[in-house]
Design a protein around this motif. Sequence first.
Motif, mmCIF file in Angstrom:
data_model
loop_
_atom_site.group_PDB
_atom_site.id
_atom_site.type_symbol
_atom_site.label_atom_id
_atom_site.label_comp_id
_atom_site.label_asym_id
_atom_site.label_seq_id
_atom_site.Cartn_x
_atom_site.Cartn_y
_atom_site.Cartn_z
ATOM 1 N N VAL A 20 -16.523 22.316 -23.139
ATOM 2 C CA VAL A 20 -15.468 22.650 -22.176
ATOM 3 C C VAL A 20 -16.004 22.620 -20.753
ATOM 4 N N LEU A 21 -17.142 23.251 -20.537
ATOM 5 C CA LEU A 21 -17.684 23.406 -19.186
ATOM 6 C C LEU A 21 -18.138 22.078 -18.586
ATOM 7 N N GLU A 22 -18.752 21.242 -19.397
ATOM 8 C CA GLU A 22 -19.293 19.994 -18.860
ATOM 9 C C GLU A 22 -18.220 18.960 -18.569
ATOM 10 N N GLY A 23 -16.986 19.269 -18.909
ATOM 11 C CA GLY A 23 -15.889 18.371 -18.562
ATOM 12 C C GLY A 23 -15.380 18.598 -17.150
ATOM 13 N N GLU A 24 -15.971 19.584 -16.449
ATOM 14 C CA GLU A 24 -15.550 19.918 -15.089
ATOM 15 C C GLU A 24 -16.544 19.385 -14.061
ATOM 16 N N ASP A 25 -16.023 18.909 -12.940
ATOM 17 C CA ASP A 25 -16.878 18.328 -11.909
ATOM 18 C C ASP A 25 -17.719 19.367 -11.165
ATOM 19 N N ASP A 26 -17.279 20.637 -11.181
ATOM 20 C CA ASP A 26 -17.968 21.655 -10.391
ATOM 21 C C ASP A 26 -18.831 22.595 -11.217
ATOM 22 N N ILE A 27 -19.000 22.286 -12.524
ATOM 23 C CA ILE A 27 -19.769 23.165 -13.406
ATOM 24 C C ILE A 27 -20.823 22.362 -14.162
ATOM 25 N N GLU A 28 -22.026 22.922 -14.260
ATOM 26 C CA GLU A 28 -23.119 22.279 -14.977
ATOM 27 C C GLU A 28 -23.795 23.294 -15.890
ATOM 28 N N VAL A 29 -23.941 22.982 -17.159
ATOM 29 C CA VAL A 29 -24.679 23.842 -18.089
ATOM 30 C C VAL A 29 -26.152 23.473 -17.967
ATOM 31 N N VAL A 30 -26.958 24.407 -17.467
ATOM 32 C CA VAL A 30 -28.366 24.110 -17.184
ATOM 33 C C VAL A 30 -29.308 24.577 -18.280
ATOM 34 N N GLY A 31 -28.800 25.392 -19.226
ATOM 35 C CA GLY A 31 -29.694 25.855 -20.277
ATOM 36 C C GLY A 31 -28.964 26.633 -21.342
ATOM 37 N N GLU A 32 -29.649 26.860 -22.473
ATOM 38 C CA GLU A 32 -29.102 27.633 -23.574
ATOM 39 C C GLU A 32 -30.156 28.595 -24.101
ATOM 40 N N ALA A 33 -29.696 29.664 -24.737
ATOM 41 C CA ALA A 33 -30.599 30.642 -25.339
ATOM 42 C C ALA A 33 -29.935 31.211 -26.575
ATOM 43 N N GLU A 34 -30.720 31.469 -27.620
ATOM 44 C CA GLU A 34 -30.155 31.982 -28.863
ATOM 45 C C GLU A 34 -30.468 33.456 -29.084
ATOM 46 N N ASP A 35 -31.126 34.095 -28.128
ATOM 47 C CA ASP A 35 -31.364 35.534 -28.204
ATOM 48 C C ASP A 35 -31.553 36.073 -26.793
ATOM 49 N N GLY A 36 -31.527 37.403 -26.664
ATOM 50 C CA GLY A 36 -31.590 38.030 -25.352
ATOM 51 C C GLY A 36 -32.892 37.773 -24.606
ATOM 52 N N GLN A 37 -34.014 37.841 -25.321
ATOM 53 C CA GLN A 37 -35.298 37.636 -24.666
ATOM 54 C C GLN A 37 -35.407 36.239 -24.082
ATOM 55 N N THR A 38 -34.947 35.256 -24.835
ATOM 56 C CA THR A 38 -34.963 33.879 -24.337
ATOM 57 C C THR A 38 -34.029 33.744 -23.142
ATOM 58 N N ALA A 39 -32.890 34.429 -23.208
ATOM 59 C CA ALA A 39 -31.937 34.370 -22.097
ATOM 60 C C ALA A 39 -32.575 34.885 -20.811
ATOM 61 N N VAL A 40 -33.316 35.964 -20.913
ATOM 62 C CA VAL A 40 -33.992 36.527 -19.735
ATOM 63 C C VAL A 40 -35.027 35.543 -19.207
#
Length: 222
Positions: A20-40
Amino acid sequence: MIRVLLADDHWLVRAGFRSVLEGEDDIEVVGEAEDGQTAVSVCRELRPDVVLMDIRMPGMDGLEASQVITGDEQLASVRVVILTTFDLDDYVYGALRAGATGFLVKDSGPEELLHAVRVAARGDALISPSVTRRLIAEFASRVKGPEPDPRLDVLTDREREVMRMVAAGLTNDEIAARLVLSLSTAKTHVSRIMTKLGARDRSQVVVLAYESGMVSPGWLAD
């Protein structure tokens, strides 16, 4: 360009959000995380504008990860939006206290997802939808009792009035209309309130308003 980090332990959820997000011109998904520690860790590395954070993840959960991120001065510009389901609503108020900008129900449609990301990116809280207001009011009512906060003493009468409206979930436009102010004046009042209270964003202003007893659930009807 709004840079987004997706934190969820289900790859299908991340894939759906990314689509959904990458279909927009003003939004870019720069990363993913599968747990909280990785997210930090990824957050510290990539400095995204917005983190879409699931609550229930293995190891460090989303609530703890949000507290770490919002408590890090070097990540002051990062906004956290908590992903939740209705059966996890007990976490919502705690998430706002932890510094999250707001929350998004996982089964929200694409337009709601895009709106949430854009609202969070510009520093506004996801407090406006009526469901959010009801939830905040419900969990705020569970606070043992209001505790006066000396920080409120520095607010003018007008700023207190504006703060109550922020706590009720009104947008700057709605505040301006109710108080017969220009939009720029309403924005200035809100900005000064956050500065005086040392609040990261509108969500923390809302929490303080309820916990201090400045407002009570349902005081301003829709």
